[in-house]
Design a protein around this motif. Structure first.
Motif, mmCIF file in Angstrom:
data_model
loop_
_atom_site.group_PDB
_atom_site.id
_atom_site.type_symbol
_atom_site.label_atom_id
_atom_site.label_comp_id
_atom_site.label_asym_id
_atom_site.label_seq_id
_atom_site.Cartn_x
_atom_site.Cartn_y
_atom_site.Cartn_z
ATOM 1 N N ARG A 20 33.799 -12.339 -52.890
ATOM 2 C CA ARG A 20 33.024 -11.296 -52.645
ATOM 3 C C ARG A 20 32.808 -10.495 -53.851
ATOM 4 O O ARG A 20 31.761 -10.001 -54.180
ATOM 5 C CB ARG A 20 33.811 -10.165 -51.867
ATOM 6 N N GLU A 21 33.651 -10.448 -54.751
ATOM 7 C CA GLU A 21 33.458 -9.834 -56.028
ATOM 8 C C GLU A 21 32.350 -10.541 -56.961
ATOM 9 O O GLU A 21 31.576 -9.721 -57.652
ATOM 10 C CB GLU A 21 34.924 -9.968 -56.953
ATOM 11 N N PHE A 22 32.590 -12.029 -56.817
ATOM 12 C CA PHE A 22 31.350 -12.686 -57.456
ATOM 13 C C PHE A 22 29.960 -12.386 -57.122
ATOM 14 O O PHE A 22 28.956 -12.157 -57.581
ATOM 15 C CB PHE A 22 31.670 -14.160 -57.465
ATOM 16 N N SER A 23 29.905 -12.199 -55.748
ATOM 17 C CA SER A 23 28.676 -12.034 -54.908
ATOM 18 C C SER A 23 28.188 -10.365 -55.507
ATOM 19 O O SER A 23 26.979 -10.039 -55.659
ATOM 20 C CB SER A 23 28.734 -11.980 -53.444
ATOM 21 N N GLU A 24 29.098 -9.365 -55.504
ATOM 22 C CA GLU A 24 28.754 -7.996 -55.874
ATOM 23 C C GLU A 24 28.216 -8.079 -57.324
ATOM 24 O O GLU A 24 27.228 -7.315 -57.634
ATOM 25 C CB GLU A 24 29.996 -7.001 -55.542
ATOM 26 N N ASP A 25 29.110 -8.614 -58.235
ATOM 27 C CA ASP A 25 28.718 -9.031 -59.387
ATOM 28 C C ASP A 25 27.244 -9.361 -59.879
ATOM 29 O O ASP A 25 26.699 -8.647 -60.621
ATOM 30 C CB ASP A 25 29.802 -9.669 -60.303
ATOM 31 N N THR A 26 26.885 -10.369 -59.245
ATOM 32 C CA THR A 26 25.673 -11.026 -59.283
ATOM 33 C C THR A 26 24.581 -10.038 -58.703
ATOM 34 O O THR A 26 23.336 -9.986 -59.390
ATOM 35 C CB THR A 26 25.641 -12.457 -58.366
ATOM 36 N N LYS A 27 24.862 -9.549 -57.548
ATOM 37 C CA LYS A 27 23.707 -8.577 -56.914
ATOM 38 C C LYS A 27 23.514 -7.332 -58.169
ATOM 39 O O LYS A 27 22.422 -6.859 -58.376
ATOM 40 C CB LYS A 27 24.425 -7.667 -55.678
ATOM 41 N N GLN A 28 24.737 -6.756 -58.449
ATOM 42 C CA GLN A 28 24.486 -5.895 -59.747
ATOM 43 C C GLN A 28 23.649 -6.353 -60.885
ATOM 44 O O GLN A 28 22.903 -5.515 -61.579
ATOM 45 C CB GLN A 28 25.960 -5.123 -60.195
ATOM 46 N N GLU A 29 24.113 -7.566 -61.544
ATOM 47 C CA GLU A 29 23.374 -8.256 -62.551
ATOM 48 C C GLU A 29 21.918 -8.217 -62.162
ATOM 49 O O GLU A 29 21.023 -7.862 -63.172
ATOM 50 C CB GLU A 29 23.987 -9.389 -62.917
ATOM 51 N N ILE A 30 21.408 -8.658 -60.977
ATOM 52 C CA ILE A 30 20.228 -8.912 -60.603
ATOM 53 C C ILE A 30 19.548 -7.611 -60.605
ATOM 54 O O ILE A 30 18.296 -7.399 -61.089
ATOM 55 C CB ILE A 30 20.072 -9.681 -59.450
ATOM 56 N N ARG A 31 20.211 -6.536 -60.099
ATOM 57 C CA ARG A 31 19.647 -5.157 -60.206
ATOM 58 C C ARG A 31 19.386 -4.501 -61.466
ATOM 59 O O ARG A 31 18.312 -4.000 -61.777
ATOM 60 C CB ARG A 31 20.378 -4.124 -59.342
ATOM 61 N N SER A 32 20.412 -4.925 -62.361
ATOM 62 C CA SER A 32 20.136 -4.596 -63.797
ATOM 63 C C SER A 32 18.998 -5.126 -64.574
ATOM 64 O O SER A 32 18.376 -4.463 -65.342
ATOM 65 C CB SER A 32 21.531 -4.265 -64.684
ATOM 66 N N GLU A 33 18.869 -6.466 -64.134
ATOM 67 C CA GLU A 33 17.599 -7.161 -64.747
ATOM 68 C C GLU A 33 16.424 -6.673 -64.351
ATOM 69 O O GLU A 33 15.555 -6.768 -65.003
ATOM 70 C CB GLU A 33 17.957 -8.700 -64.698
#
Length: 143
Positions: free
Chosen positions: A41-54
């Motif tokens: 779950r943490e990996f998934s949330e981190d990936t979502k946040q990274e995509i949003r920031s990009e």
């Protein structure tokens, strides 16, 4: 995630887990599984946040659930009535016609109880059986 798992399935899974891992190692196994799920779950949330920031500030309210085909169609086609889908949906909905037919049948059924039957109507009352006047010859040895 597991919306179709009911109490019998859960009981079966618990019994199976106790049989496979034993009561001694079951708490340790449950801790390991919850740790793995938490990390995923943490990996998934981190990936979502990274995509949003990009993507940049114009996509900060972007939701990944909007990419699901059902949600996409509901949001962009069905909720917007630019195509006149509401009128088409209303024309294809048989509920109003079925309600009218049910009301007419109900009124006809209530009216037929109060009024005597007319000559052109078919009655549903049972009539006395007609006795045959002549009996057909039957020979049990003929068969």
């Amino acid at each position: 995630m597991f919306t179709d798992v009911g109490p019998p399935e859960l009981i079966t899974l618990v019994v199976l887990a106790v049989l496979l891992f034993g009561p001694d190692k079951l708490p340790e196994f449950i801790q390991n599984v919850t740790t793995v799920l938490r990390k995923v779950r943490e990996f998934s949330e981190d990936t979502k946040q990274e995509i949003r920031s990009e993507l940049g500030p114009e996509f900060k309210d972007f939701e990944f659930e909007d990419l699901h085909p059902k949600t996409f169609v509901r949001k962009h086609v069905l909720e917007r009535d630019d195509l006149g889908l509401g009128e088409i949906r209303g024309a294809l909905d048989p509920r109003s016609e079925l309600a009218e037919i049910a009301e007419a049948v109900h009124e006809a059924a209530n009216g037929s109880r109060n009024d005597p039957p007319t000559t052109g109507c078919v009655t549903l009352a049972k009539e006395a059986p007609i006795e045959p006047t002549t009996h057909a010859a039957f020979d049990p040895d003929a068969t």
